[in-house]
Write a protein that holds these residues in place. Structure first.
Motif, PDB file in Angstrom:
ATOM      1  N   UNK A   1      -3.230  -0.858  12.163  1.00 28.93           N
ATOM      2  CA  UNK A   1      -3.470   0.577  12.359  1.00 28.93           C
ATOM      3  C   UNK A   1      -2.823   1.386  11.243  1.00 28.93           C
ATOM      4  N   UNK A   2      -1.589   1.031  10.886  1.00 26.85           N
ATOM      5  CA  UNK A   2      -0.872   1.753   9.831  1.00 26.85           C
ATOM      6  C   UNK A   2      -1.525   1.555   8.463  1.00 26.85           C
ATOM      7  N   UNK A   3      -2.067   0.365   8.221  1.00 32.74           N
ATOM      8  CA  UNK A   3      -2.750   0.111   6.950  1.00 32.74           C
ATOM      9  C   UNK A   3      -4.002   0.982   6.830  1.00 32.74           C
ATOM     10  N   UNK A   4      -4.789   1.041   7.897  1.00 34.29           N
ATOM     11  CA  UNK A   4      -5.982   1.892   7.873  1.00 34.29           C
ATOM     12  C   UNK A   4      -5.583   3.357   7.685  1.00 34.29           C
ATOM     13  N   UNK A   5      -4.496   3.764   8.358  1.00 33.66           N
ATOM     14  CA  UNK A   5      -4.008   5.133   8.192  1.00 33.66           C
ATOM     15  C   UNK A   5      -3.563   5.407   6.770  1.00 33.66           C
ATOM     16  N   UNK A   6      -2.821   4.461   6.179  1.00 37.73           N
ATOM     17  CA  UNK A   6      -2.348   4.626   4.803  1.00 37.73           C
ATOM     18  C   UNK A   6      -3.512   4.654   3.818  1.00 37.73           C
ATOM     19  N   UNK A   7      -4.490   3.777   4.030  1.00 39.67           N
ATOM     20  CA  UNK A   7      -5.667   3.749   3.152  1.00 39.67           C
ATOM     21  C   UNK A   7      -6.420   5.073   3.199  1.00 39.67           C
TER      22      UNK A   7
ATOM     23  N   UNK B   1       0.832  -1.216   0.000  1.00 37.33           N
ATOM     24  CA  UNK B   1       0.000   0.000   0.000  1.00 37.33           C
ATOM     25  C   UNK B   1       0.863   1.261   0.000  1.00 37.33           C
ATOM     26  N   UNK B   2       1.913   1.237   0.787  1.00 36.91           N
ATOM     27  CA  UNK B   2       2.812   2.380   0.899  1.00 36.91           C
ATOM     28  C   UNK B   2       3.423   2.713  -0.468  1.00 36.91           C
ATOM     29  N   UNK B   3       3.893   1.684  -1.165  1.00 40.10           N
ATOM     30  CA  UNK B   3       4.499   1.877  -2.488  1.00 40.10           C
ATOM     31  C   UNK B   3       3.450   2.335  -3.496  1.00 40.10           C
ATOM     32  N   UNK B   4       2.263   1.694  -3.459  1.00 45.72           N
ATOM     33  CA  UNK B   4       1.207   2.019  -4.418  1.00 45.72           C
ATOM     34  C   UNK B   4       0.757   3.475  -4.297  1.00 45.72           C
ATOM     35  N   UNK B   5       0.542   3.940  -3.064  1.00 47.96           N
ATOM     36  CA  UNK B   5       0.101   5.326  -2.872  1.00 47.96           C
ATOM     37  C   UNK B   5       1.217   6.320  -3.184  1.00 47.96           C
ATOM     38  N   UNK B   6       2.463   5.909  -2.989  1.00 49.75           N
ATOM     39  CA  UNK B   6       3.588   6.780  -3.335  1.00 49.75           C
ATOM     40  C   UNK B   6       3.659   6.982  -4.844  1.00 49.75           C
ATOM     41  N   UNK B   7       3.417   5.891  -5.598  1.00 44.97           N
ATOM     42  CA  UNK B   7       3.407   5.984  -7.062  1.00 44.97           C
ATOM     43  C   UNK B   7       2.230   6.828  -7.537  1.00 44.97           C
ATOM     44  N   UNK B   8       1.074   6.656  -6.866  1.00 43.60           N
ATOM     45  CA  UNK B   8      -0.132   7.392  -7.266  1.00 43.60           C
ATOM     46  C   UNK B   8      -0.024   8.882  -6.966  1.00 43.60           C
ATOM     47  N   UNK B   9       0.656   9.223  -5.867  1.00 45.88           N
ATOM     48  CA  UNK B   9       0.798  10.631  -5.489  1.00 45.88           C
ATOM     49  C   UNK B   9       2.078  10.781  -4.668  1.00 45.88           C
ATOM     50  N   UNK B  10       3.049  11.470  -5.227  1.00 46.00           N
ATOM     51  CA  UNK B  10       4.357  11.594  -4.565  1.00 46.00           C
ATOM     52  C   UNK B  10       4.283  12.348  -3.243  1.00 46.00           C
TER      53      UNK B  10
ATOM     54  N   UNK C   1      -5.827  11.255  -3.101  1.00 47.10           N
ATOM     55  CA  UNK C   1      -6.300  10.944  -4.459  1.00 47.10           C
ATOM     56  C   UNK C   1      -7.710  11.471  -4.712  1.00 47.10           C
ATOM     57  N   UNK C   2      -8.232  12.251  -3.737  1.00 44.73           N
ATOM     58  CA  UNK C   2      -9.572  12.850  -3.844  1.00 44.73           C
ATOM     59  C   UNK C   2     -10.679  11.806  -4.019  1.00 44.73           C
ATOM     60  N   UNK C   3     -10.517  10.686  -3.325  1.00 42.82           N
ATOM     61  CA  UNK C   3     -11.543   9.646  -3.352  1.00 42.82           C
ATOM     62  C   UNK C   3     -12.686  10.055  -2.428  1.00 42.82           C
ATOM     63  N   UNK C   4     -13.907   9.892  -2.880  1.00 41.94           N
ATOM     64  CA  UNK C   4     -15.091  10.263  -2.109  1.00 41.94           C
ATOM     65  C   UNK C   4     -15.122   9.544  -0.765  1.00 41.94           C
ATOM     66  N   UNK C   5     -15.618  10.242   0.254  1.00 42.26           N
ATOM     67  CA  UNK C   5     -15.720   9.643   1.588  1.00 42.26           C
ATOM     68  C   UNK C   5     -16.630   8.422   1.586  1.00 42.26           C
ATOM     69  N   UNK C   6     -17.615   8.394   0.677  1.00 48.89           N
ATOM     70  CA  UNK C   6     -18.510   7.247   0.587  1.00 48.89           C
ATOM     71  C   UNK C   6     -17.781   6.036   0.021  1.00 48.89           C
ATOM     72  N   UNK C   7     -16.922   6.289  -0.954  1.00 46.57           N
ATOM     73  CA  UNK C   7     -16.109   5.206  -1.527  1.00 46.57           C
ATOM     74  C   UNK C   7     -15.134   4.686  -0.468  1.00 46.57           C
ATOM     75  N   UNK C   8     -14.621   5.597   0.358  1.00 50.42           N
ATOM     76  CA  UNK C   8     -13.712   5.185   1.427  1.00 50.42           C
ATOM     77  C   UNK C   8     -14.400   4.221   2.379  1.00 50.42           C
ATOM     78  N   UNK C   9     -15.679   4.474   2.677  1.00 48.31           N
ATOM     79  CA  UNK C   9     -16.437   3.566   3.543  1.00 48.31           C
ATOM     80  C   UNK C   9     -16.559   2.186   2.918  1.00 48.31           C
ATOM     81  N   UNK C  10     -16.798   2.156   1.610  1.00 52.82           N
ATOM     82  CA  UNK C  10     -16.913   0.883   0.890  1.00 52.82           C
ATOM     83  C   UNK C  10     -15.599   0.113   0.984  1.00 52.82           C
TER      84      UNK C  10
END
Length: 315
Positions: free
Chosen positions: A271-277, A21-30, A284-293
């Protein structure tokens, strides 16, 4: 032997997921990997981390605590009320609030152990009661006006490290000590693994349940104090939904929902995974509703994986 190998793989897998997750989000947004964002992310999850310690104890016992979010809210309101409206000393207000949070946990222990209520129903009842009391005490309006010293708990730094993160680390160290170095910790595993066998071996299961739920209330209360200091405003909705995220952190960290197995070191990864997610999806400007899903899917996956492993062990 097979069971041991499965759990070893499960232990390592959670950290692999975090790194992915850490690597994926780093690639998606530096911006994700910048020091300021990392510090922000860890500070944001500190409340989850603190509350997850008590929840870990409860789930190790084979129970559940739905009152966590309401205890956070109640402590948020009552601590603020003590300081602002009653003019109480900051330290006395915090101590009294934590005592009340512990007593709420003890009430859950009473209903589960002495009365014999299912943990789901007992903690749902206290969740509803204390959420309502928070609204009654606050009148549904925010409470503000705290001292500068109080703000340090949630907003201060010691060097480059936020104070809430330091509190979380100390709490995890304390929780690990309880589980690994005390006979109470061994009792948690024993009762969660087989309650009837624990009774026959002389363990006072009722007292263990009182202790576990009281500790869950205490850690949730501490998370409420940290949140109050960080937001600088007491809200009657402060802890809404926190029990869901905390349970997700614990189960994702490999603590078995049926009790008897789990490590706090892996709960840290949860805890760190939930924080990273959460942080990554916000960047990435993902909707809060999508985050719940997404969080719901993560919880379903974690519990499903645990249940599948249990089935395989019994066949």
């Amino acid at each position: 032997m097979k069971e041991k190998v499965v759990y070893q793989l499960k232990d390592k897998a959670i950290w692999v997921v975090f790194i992915f997750l850490f690597v994926a989000f780093t690639i998606a947004n530096t911006r994700f990997i910048t020091p300021n964002n990392i510090i922000t992310m860890v500070r944001q999850v500190s409340m989850y981390g603190i509350a997850s310690i008590g929840m870990t104890f409860v789930i190790l016992l084979g129970g559940i605590d739905l009152a966590t979010g309401s205890i956070i809210t109640f402590v948020n309101i009552i601590c603020a009320y003590f300081m602002v409206h009653s003019g109480m000393n900051m330290y006395v207000a915090i101590l009294l609030s934590l005592v009340l949070a512990t007593l709420i946990g003890a009430l859950n222990g009473f209903m589960v152990s002495t009365v014999g209520m299912p943990a789901l129903i007992a903690t749902f009842a206290t969740q509803t009661i204390f959420k309502g009391l928070a609204y009654i005490i606050s009148g549904g309006t925010p409470i503000n006006g705290f001292t500068v010293d109080f703000k340090i708990i949630g907003q201060g730094y010691i060097g480059p490290i936020p104070v809430p993160v330091i509190i979380m680390v100390i709490c995890f160290a304390l929780g690990s000590f309880i589980l690994n170095k005390t006979y109470f910790g061994r009792y948690f595993y024993a009762v969660g693994g087989n309650e009837e066998a624990a009774k026959l071996s002389g363990i006072r299961v009722g007292r263990v349940k009182y202790l576990v739920y009281s500790l869950s209330g205490l850690f949730a209360g501490l998370a409420g104090v940290v949140m109050l200091s960080r937001t600088n405003s007491a809200q009657a909705t402060a802890g809404d939904g926190y029990e869901f995220d905390v349970i997700t952190c614990v189960v994702l960290g490999g603590v078995s929902v049926t009790g008897g197995y789990g490590k706090l070191s892996n709960v840290v990864a949860g805890v760190l995974i939930i924080g990273a997610l959460t942080n990554g999806m916000v960047l990435m400007n993902v909707s809060s509703y999508v985050q719940l899903v997404v969080k719901g899917l993560v919880l379903a996956f974690a519990v499903g994986f645990d249940c599948i492993q249990k089935k395989r062990q019994t066949t």
